[in-house]
Design a protein around this motif. Structure first.
Motif, PDB file in Angstrom:
ATOM      1  N   TYR A  46       0.829  -1.202   0.000  1.00 56.19           N
ATOM      2  CA  TYR A  46       0.000   0.000   0.000  1.00 56.19           C
ATOM      3  C   TYR A  46       0.866   1.256   0.000  1.00 56.19           C
ATOM      4  O   TYR A  46       0.564   2.223  -0.691  1.00 56.19           O
ATOM      5  N   ARG A  47       1.946   1.207   0.772  1.00 56.13           N
ATOM      6  CA  ARG A  47       2.820   2.389   0.846  1.00 56.13           C
ATOM      7  C   ARG A  47       3.628   2.592  -0.432  1.00 56.13           C
ATOM      8  O   ARG A  47       3.850   3.719  -0.850  1.00 56.13           O
ATOM      9  N   TYR A  48       4.084   1.494  -1.045  1.00 55.49           N
ATOM     10  CA  TYR A  48       5.077   1.653  -2.113  1.00 55.49           C
ATOM     11  C   TYR A  48       4.551   1.421  -3.529  1.00 55.49           C
ATOM     12  O   TYR A  48       5.232   1.770  -4.487  1.00 55.49           O
ATOM     13  N   MET A  49       3.362   0.851  -3.662  1.00 56.42           N
ATOM     14  CA  MET A  49       2.841   0.638  -5.013  1.00 56.42           C
ATOM     15  C   MET A  49       2.670   1.987  -5.712  1.00 56.42           C
ATOM     16  O   MET A  49       2.130   2.919  -5.133  1.00 56.42           O
ATOM     17  N   GLY A  50       3.152   2.068  -6.939  1.00 58.45           N
ATOM     18  CA  GLY A  50       3.023   3.308  -7.691  1.00 58.45           C
ATOM     19  C   GLY A  50       4.140   4.304  -7.434  1.00 58.45           C
ATOM     20  O   GLY A  50       4.230   5.332  -8.107  1.00 58.45           O
ATOM     21  N   GLN A  51       4.978   4.026  -6.432  1.00 58.98           N
ATOM     22  CA  GLN A  51       6.154   4.870  -6.208  1.00 58.98           C
ATOM     23  C   GLN A  51       7.203   4.488  -7.236  1.00 58.98           C
ATOM     24  O   GLN A  51       7.265   3.337  -7.672  1.00 58.98           O
ATOM     25  N   LYS A  52       8.013   5.452  -7.596  1.00 55.45           N
ATOM     26  CA  LYS A  52       9.071   5.150  -8.555  1.00 55.45           C
ATOM     27  C   LYS A  52      10.209   4.437  -7.841  1.00 55.45           C
ATOM     28  O   LYS A  52      10.992   5.063  -7.131  1.00 55.45           O
ATOM     29  N   LEU A  53      10.258   3.124  -7.987  1.00 56.32           N
ATOM     30  CA  LEU A  53      11.314   2.313  -7.370  1.00 56.32           C
ATOM     31  C   LEU A  53      11.854   1.344  -8.415  1.00 56.32           C
ATOM     32  O   LEU A  53      11.135   0.939  -9.332  1.00 56.32           O
ATOM     33  N   LEU A  76       9.470  -5.598  -8.743  1.00 61.35           N
ATOM     34  CA  LEU A  76      10.815  -5.033  -8.657  1.00 61.35           C
ATOM     35  C   LEU A  76      11.825  -6.160  -8.484  1.00 61.35           C
ATOM     36  O   LEU A  76      11.465  -7.267  -8.084  1.00 61.35           O
ATOM     37  N   GLY A  77      13.091  -5.850  -8.758  1.00 65.98           N
ATOM     38  CA  GLY A  77      14.148  -6.800  -8.436  1.00 65.98           C
ATOM     39  C   GLY A  77      14.449  -6.771  -6.948  1.00 65.98           C
ATOM     40  O   GLY A  77      14.096  -5.818  -6.243  1.00 65.98           O
ATOM     41  N   PHE A  78      15.112  -7.818  -6.489  1.00 65.80           N
ATOM     42  CA  PHE A  78      15.517  -7.906  -5.083  1.00 65.80           C
ATOM     43  C   PHE A  78      17.023  -8.091  -5.010  1.00 65.80           C
ATOM     44  O   PHE A  78      17.593  -8.894  -5.757  1.00 65.80           O
ATOM     45  N   VAL A  79      17.671  -7.347  -4.118  1.00 69.72           N
ATOM     46  CA  VAL A  79      19.101  -7.576  -3.870  1.00 69.72           C
ATOM     47  C   VAL A  79      19.335  -7.792  -2.375  1.00 69.72           C
ATOM     48  O   VAL A  79      18.768  -7.092  -1.542  1.00 69.72           O
ATOM     49  N   PRO A  80      20.178  -8.777  -2.045  1.00 66.17           N
ATOM     50  CA  PRO A  80      20.466  -9.052  -0.644  1.00 66.17           C
ATOM     51  C   PRO A  80      21.636  -8.211  -0.129  1.00 66.17           C
ATOM     52  O   PRO A  80      22.642  -8.052  -0.819  1.00 66.17           O
ATOM     53  N   VAL A  81      21.460  -7.680   1.077  1.00 65.80           N
ATOM     54  CA  VAL A  81      22.571  -7.058   1.809  1.00 65.80           C
ATOM     55  C   VAL A  81      22.979  -8.106   2.835  1.00 65.80           C
ATOM     56  O   VAL A  81      22.215  -8.395   3.754  1.00 65.80           O
ATOM     57  N   GLN A 116      19.848   4.064  -9.569  1.00 70.98           N
ATOM     58  CA  GLN A 116      18.659   3.237  -9.307  1.00 70.98           C
ATOM     59  C   GLN A 116      18.022   3.631  -7.975  1.00 70.98           C
ATOM     60  O   GLN A 116      18.717   3.940  -7.009  1.00 70.98           O
ATOM     61  N   ARG A 117      16.695   3.580  -7.978  1.00 73.40           N
ATOM     62  CA  ARG A 117      15.925   3.992  -6.791  1.00 73.40           C
ATOM     63  C   ARG A 117      15.598   2.749  -5.973  1.00 73.40           C
ATOM     64  O   ARG A 117      14.915   1.843  -6.451  1.00 73.40           O
ATOM     65  N   VAL A 118      16.131   2.736  -4.759  1.00 73.86           N
ATOM     66  CA  VAL A 118      16.115   1.515  -3.952  1.00 73.86           C
ATOM     67  C   VAL A 118      15.343   1.731  -2.647  1.00 73.86           C
ATOM     68  O   VAL A 118      15.531   2.725  -1.948  1.00 73.86           O
ATOM     69  N   LEU A 119      14.489   0.756  -2.327  1.00 73.43           N
ATOM     70  CA  LEU A 119      13.850   0.685  -1.022  1.00 73.43           C
ATOM     71  C   LEU A 119      14.650  -0.300  -0.177  1.00 73.43           C
ATOM     72  O   LEU A 119      14.835  -1.452  -0.553  1.00 73.43           O
ATOM     73  N   LEU A 120      15.139   0.161   0.963  1.00 77.99           N
ATOM     74  CA  LEU A 120      15.932  -0.671   1.867  1.00 77.99           C
ATOM     75  C   LEU A 120      15.021  -1.177   2.980  1.00 77.99           C
ATOM     76  O   LEU A 120      14.286  -0.387   3.577  1.00 77.99           O
ATOM     77  N   ILE A 121      15.071  -2.489   3.267  1.00 80.50           N
ATOM     78  CA  ILE A 121      14.137  -3.021   4.269  1.00 80.50           C
ATOM     79  C   ILE A 121      14.795  -4.064   5.181  1.00 80.50           C
ATOM     80  O   ILE A 121      15.624  -4.860   4.749  1.00 80.50           O
ATOM     81  N   ASP A 122      14.416  -3.976   6.453  1.00 79.99           N
ATOM     82  CA  ASP A 122      14.842  -4.962   7.451  1.00 79.99           C
ATOM     83  C   ASP A 122      13.651  -5.226   8.363  1.00 79.99           C
ATOM     84  O   ASP A 122      12.593  -4.608   8.216  1.00 79.99           O
TER      85      ASP A 122
END
Ligand code: 5GP
Length: 175
Positions: A46-53, A76-81, A116-122
């Motif tokens: 809900y928060r991120y749909m439609g955001q440019k990511l 979106l793609g996923f990258v691991p930290v 690239q526009r990245v959403l960081l999540i933990d």
């Protein structure tokens, strides 16, 4: 009951783990309950749909669980930290300090392209050290860290404020 309250009541507080005096916020109870798992992911969608990511970057290890499902849902793609020493290809690392000693997080050098526009999540923000190190790593690779997100904030530890003070936008589902 609203979705945030629903998730909050399902998170399990485990006293005296990993050591006496510490209460661990255990999200496995959220993941194993199909309704709370879906509601949790949907709050992020809900928060991120439609955001440019362009990408979701998830932090080892619980950030992988929510981050990869979210990336898939948002197309979106996923990258691991990752924690030190786990990635097979060329890596960059960022150190951060723990209560005793240091730790570091690593990413593949080619996991993000500049701009690239990245959403960081933990899963959780305590001191903020982990998310700050992960954000620095992404920024060194040229990423634009659009937001740092987590399920749980422990505001009394000041971590979310420290992440905000570094100039990042922060979102957490509950505290
Ligand atoms: P920080 O770097 O903000 O001090 O700590 C956050 C990191 O430690 C996150 O990667 C998180 O997974 C882990 N962590 C610390 N305390 C807890 C806790 O009580 N519950 C959970 N689920 N993770 C924690």
């Amino acid at each position: 009951i609203d979705p945030t309250q629903y998730i909050r009541q399902i998170i399990r507080n485990v006293p005296d783990w990993p050591k006496p005096g510490v209460t661990f916020r255990d999200i496995t109870t959220v993941l194993q309950d199909p309704r709370s798992f879906r509601v949790l992911i949907d709050l992020f969608v809900y928060r991120y749909m439609g955001q440019k990511l362009d990408l979701v970057a998830g932090v080892d290890a619980r950030g992988f669980i929510v981050g990869s499902v979210l990336a898939y849902e948002l197309n979106l793609g996923f990258v691991p930290v990752r924690k030190k020493g786990k990635l097979p290809f060329n890596t960059v690392a960022e150190e951060y300090s723990l209560e005793y000693g240091n730790a570091s997080v690593e990413m593949h050098t080619d996991s993000v392209r500049p701009g690239q526009r990245v959403l960081l999540i933990d899963d959780l923000i305590a001191t903020g050290g982990t998310l700050l190190a992960a954000a620095r790593l992404l920024q060194r690779l040229g990423a634009n860290v659009v937001e740092a997100a987590a399920i749980i904030d422990l505001p009394e530890l000041g971590g979310s404020q420290a992440v905000k003070d570094s100039g990042l936008s922060v979102y957490t589902v509950c505290s």
